[in-house]
Write a protein that holds these residues in place. Sequence first.
Motif, short mmCIF file in Angstrom:
data_model
loop_
_atom_site.label_atom_id
_atom_site.label_comp_id
_atom_site.label_asym_id
_atom_site.label_seq_id
_atom_site.Cartn_x
_atom_site.Cartn_y
_atom_site.Cartn_z
N ALA A 179 0.80 -1.22 0.00
CA ALA A 179 0.00 0.00 0.00
C ALA A 179 0.84 1.27 0.00
O ALA A 179 0.40 2.30 -0.52
CB ALA A 179 -0.94 0.01 1.20
N ALA A 182 -9.25 -2.56 2.92
CA ALA A 182 -8.15 -3.31 3.51
C ALA A 182 -8.63 -4.51 4.32
O ALA A 182 -7.91 -5.50 4.45
CB ALA A 182 -7.28 -2.40 4.38
N ASP A 183 -9.84 -4.43 4.89
CA ASP A 183 -10.35 -5.49 5.75
C ASP A 183 -11.87 -5.50 5.63
O ASP A 183 -12.54 -4.54 6.02
CB ASP A 183 -9.93 -5.23 7.20
CG ASP A 183 -10.30 -6.36 8.13
OD1 ASP A 183 -11.50 -6.69 8.22
OD2 ASP A 183 -9.40 -6.93 8.79
N GLN A 195 -0.59 6.93 3.01
CA GLN A 195 -0.86 6.31 1.72
C GLN A 195 -1.37 7.30 0.69
O GLN A 195 -0.98 7.26 -0.49
CB GLN A 195 -1.88 5.17 1.89
CG GLN A 195 -2.13 4.39 0.61
CD GLN A 195 -3.21 3.35 0.77
OE1 GLN A 195 -4.00 3.39 1.71
NE2 GLN A 195 -3.27 2.40 -0.16
N ASP A 218 -14.73 -3.00 7.24
CA ASP A 218 -15.60 -2.23 6.34
C ASP A 218 -17.06 -2.42 6.74
O ASP A 218 -17.85 -1.45 6.76
CB ASP A 218 -15.41 -2.69 4.89
CG ASP A 218 -14.09 -2.22 4.29
OD1 ASP A 218 -13.35 -1.48 4.99
OD2 ASP A 218 -13.79 -2.61 3.15
N ASP A 259 -10.49 4.56 -0.67
CA ASP A 259 -9.91 3.23 -0.79
C ASP A 259 -8.50 3.26 -0.24
O ASP A 259 -7.67 4.09 -0.67
CB ASP A 259 -9.89 2.78 -2.25
CG ASP A 259 -11.29 2.52 -2.80
OD1 ASP A 259 -12.19 2.19 -1.98
OD2 ASP A 259 -11.49 2.64 -4.02
N GLY A 260 -8.21 2.39 0.73
CA GLY A 260 -6.86 2.39 1.28
C GLY A 260 -6.80 1.74 2.64
O GLY A 260 -7.76 1.15 3.14
N ILE A 261 -5.65 1.87 3.27
CA ILE A 261 -5.39 1.30 4.58
C ILE A 261 -5.69 2.34 5.66
O ILE A 261 -6.01 3.49 5.37
CB ILE A 261 -3.93 0.82 4.69
CG1 ILE A 261 -2.95 1.99 4.51
CG2 ILE A 261 -3.65 -0.28 3.66
CD1 ILE A 261 -1.49 1.63 4.78
N HIS A 262 -5.56 1.90 6.90
CA HIS A 262 -5.86 2.79 8.03
C HIS A 262 -5.00 4.05 8.00
O HIS A 262 -5.49 5.14 8.33
CB HIS A 262 -5.62 2.01 9.33
CG HIS A 262 -5.87 2.80 10.57
ND1 HIS A 262 -7.08 3.39 10.86
CD2 HIS A 262 -5.05 3.09 11.62
CE1 HIS A 262 -7.01 4.01 12.02
NE2 HIS A 262 -5.80 3.85 12.50
#
Length: 285
Positions: free
Chosen positions: A168, A231-232, A267, A236, A259-262
């Motif tokens: 990521a 990511a999870d 990111q 979500d 859209d992305g990680i924590h």
Amino acid sequence: MQDATVIGASGVRLAVRTFPGPTATAPTVVLHHGLASSQHIWDLMLPSLARRFRVITFDARGHGRSAKPSSGFGFDVTVADAMAVLRATRARRPVLVGHSWGAMLALELAVRHPRACSGVVLVDGGVTRMRDGFASWPQARAELSPPHLAGMPIDAFRAMIPMFFGDAVEVTPEIEDIVLAVMRVGPDGTIRPHLRRANHLRILHAIWEQDPASLHTQLRTPALAILARGADADWDARRRDAIATLRASGSPTRTAWMDGIHDLPLQHPGELAKRIGAFARTAVR
């Protein structure tokens, strides 16, 4: 940039940075990092934000270059710390942005002191309730306790950094510096987290006790929740359920997905800064 020390609740010393902005009358944005992070989580976003706003970041108590007391990690005290930063920096009704735990604190501050800020942005936090994901506090504590990293050689920790992000985030030297800012390096070349384990758990317990849905219904300040997606799947789903609860309760909080990680500030720093800036322009009058 100006570095300063602000005295927070119970005399704790807080490390603060102020970026002056394009004009003397530029509106102010105050950025609060998450649990076990530091004010450097925002570094990639600062060039974009500082072109339009006066920007203030600080290390929360127990974190980064701020003092490391053994008490005062509930929201009563950490909100008082943030209010001390707003007063000391003369941040007149800023937009308050928080990431993760920082989003939870921003939500608390906006409810307790509705005239202190003109709006809040909650970056992947401040929406779900920890108690909905765990059967008990002992289970949450066991599963969310930080890893034991004290005493690890710094080179070994540095080699682990790419694993934190997977594909990521490209781990550039600047990203390395941001991650390493959460650690103190001893003379023997080993690391120790700035946030002591006991204090980490104290903050986790405060999060366990918080009920974000109740706080959202009390908001009298414009609020935007920007949530990471993809990511999870389980997380979500929990966020979607939490948003449905907020809408059903009549909460004024707007929500948006990225859209992305924590760690969205690392990111997608440009896109996140753009969204915060757009919200701030409508919130500040």
